[in-house]
Design a protein around this motif. Structure first.
Motif, mmCIF file in Angstrom:
data_model
loop_
_atom_site.group_PDB
_atom_site.id
_atom_site.type_symbol
_atom_site.label_atom_id
_atom_site.label_comp_id
_atom_site.label_asym_id
_atom_site.label_seq_id
_atom_site.Cartn_x
_atom_site.Cartn_y
_atom_site.Cartn_z
ATOM 1 N N THR A 23 11.228 -44.325 8.237
ATOM 2 C CA THR A 23 11.712 -43.213 7.414
ATOM 3 C C THR A 23 10.769 -42.025 7.476
ATOM 4 N N VAL A 113 15.932 -44.399 -3.945
ATOM 5 C CA VAL A 113 15.382 -44.376 -2.579
ATOM 6 C C VAL A 113 16.385 -44.986 -1.601
ATOM 7 N N ALA A 116 19.338 -42.670 -1.234
ATOM 8 C CA ALA A 116 18.953 -41.490 -0.461
ATOM 9 C C ALA A 116 18.868 -41.822 1.022
ATOM 10 N N ALA A 117 18.344 -43.009 1.335
ATOM 11 C CA ALA A 117 18.270 -43.432 2.734
ATOM 12 C C ALA A 117 19.672 -43.586 3.322
ATOM 13 N N SER A 120 21.135 -40.218 3.941
ATOM 14 C CA SER A 120 20.544 -39.596 5.123
ATOM 15 C C SER A 120 21.151 -40.117 6.419
ATOM 16 N N ALA A 148 20.277 -34.000 2.650
ATOM 17 C CA ALA A 148 19.856 -35.400 2.679
ATOM 18 C C ALA A 148 18.358 -35.501 2.953
ATOM 19 N N TRP A 149 17.853 -34.637 3.824
ATOM 20 C CA TRP A 149 16.412 -34.635 4.120
ATOM 21 C C TRP A 149 15.613 -34.328 2.857
ATOM 22 N N ILE A 152 15.797 -37.370 0.357
ATOM 23 C CA ILE A 152 14.984 -38.528 0.724
ATOM 24 C C ILE A 152 13.499 -38.246 0.528
ATOM 25 N N LEU A 156 11.336 -40.464 -2.096
ATOM 26 C CA LEU A 156 10.147 -41.211 -1.678
ATOM 27 C C LEU A 156 8.931 -40.831 -2.513
#
Length: 200
Positions: A23, A113, A116-117, A120, A148-149, A152, A156
């Motif tokens: 990631t 998290v 979000a992953a 992405s 999305a970037w 994430i 994180l």
């Protein structure tokens, strides 16, 4: 701050750390792609136009979406479900400032998290690798992937901060520990997986 290092299951550490490395690699290469080909919303200007960056970023995305993330999601949904949002999580948010409140926030952050992953990698699947080289920067799918970037990265950072708040440095360091207990040996993983599905 806790003085003893908590023990984390070996499989959790392995899957967690593989996903973390991939990631972070995707985040860095994703920014470099943006910095190289776009930069409309702010740029460091540290990269030159380089098609290889798109391929490298796509490689990270491939391994995350088809290998690392699916296995990690299966693990989290089964063995690690107690670390995610529970039925009582949102009720616990009413106990502001108490330990149970912080644990509820950590579970929400852990879940965020993972979501979000997923956000992405799914948005990345709608990308065309030729858009940026051709100067096509206004596709909806591209904007979604940029969002999305950001999501994430924030997720994180929140995950790291919440883990530090709950367990301090011992908890953070426990994810990097290479030792394991006898009942956590990789030789027992196959049988544990079989037992897990037999329970269903």
């Amino acid at each position: 701050m806790p003085q003893t290092k908590p023990y984390q299951p070996l499989l959790l550490r392995l899957l967690h750390n593989i996903n973390t490395i991939l990631t972070i690699g995707a985040i860095i290469t994703g920014f470099l792609v943006y910095d190289s080909w776009d930069g409309r919303f702010g740029s460091l200007g540290i990269t030159r136009v380089n098609r290889d960056l798109i391929d490298i970023h796509g490689t990270f995305g491939f391994f995350i979406s088809f290998v690392a993330l699916p296995i990690f999601l299966i693990y989290c949904w089964n063995a690690g479900r107690q670390r995610l949002i529970q039925a009582s999580t949102f009720k616990q948010l009413g106990n502001v400032g108490t330990p149970v409140w912080w644990y509820a926030l950590q579970r929400i952050t852990n879940t965020l998290v993972l979501l979000a992953a997923l956000f992405s990698v799914i948005s990345g699947k709608f990308q065309d690798e030729n858009w940026l080289p051709q100067g096509e920067l206004n596709h909806i799918a591209y904007y979604i992937h940029l969002i999305a970037w950001v999501v994430i990265v924030i997720a994180l950072l929140m995950h790291l901060l919440m883990s530090a708040k709950i367990g301090g440095f011992p908890l953070l360091l426990s994810m990097l520990d290479t030792t394991y207990r006898p009942n956590d040996s990789p030789r027992l993983w196959c049988q544990k997986i079989v037992n897990l599905f037999q329970k269903k």
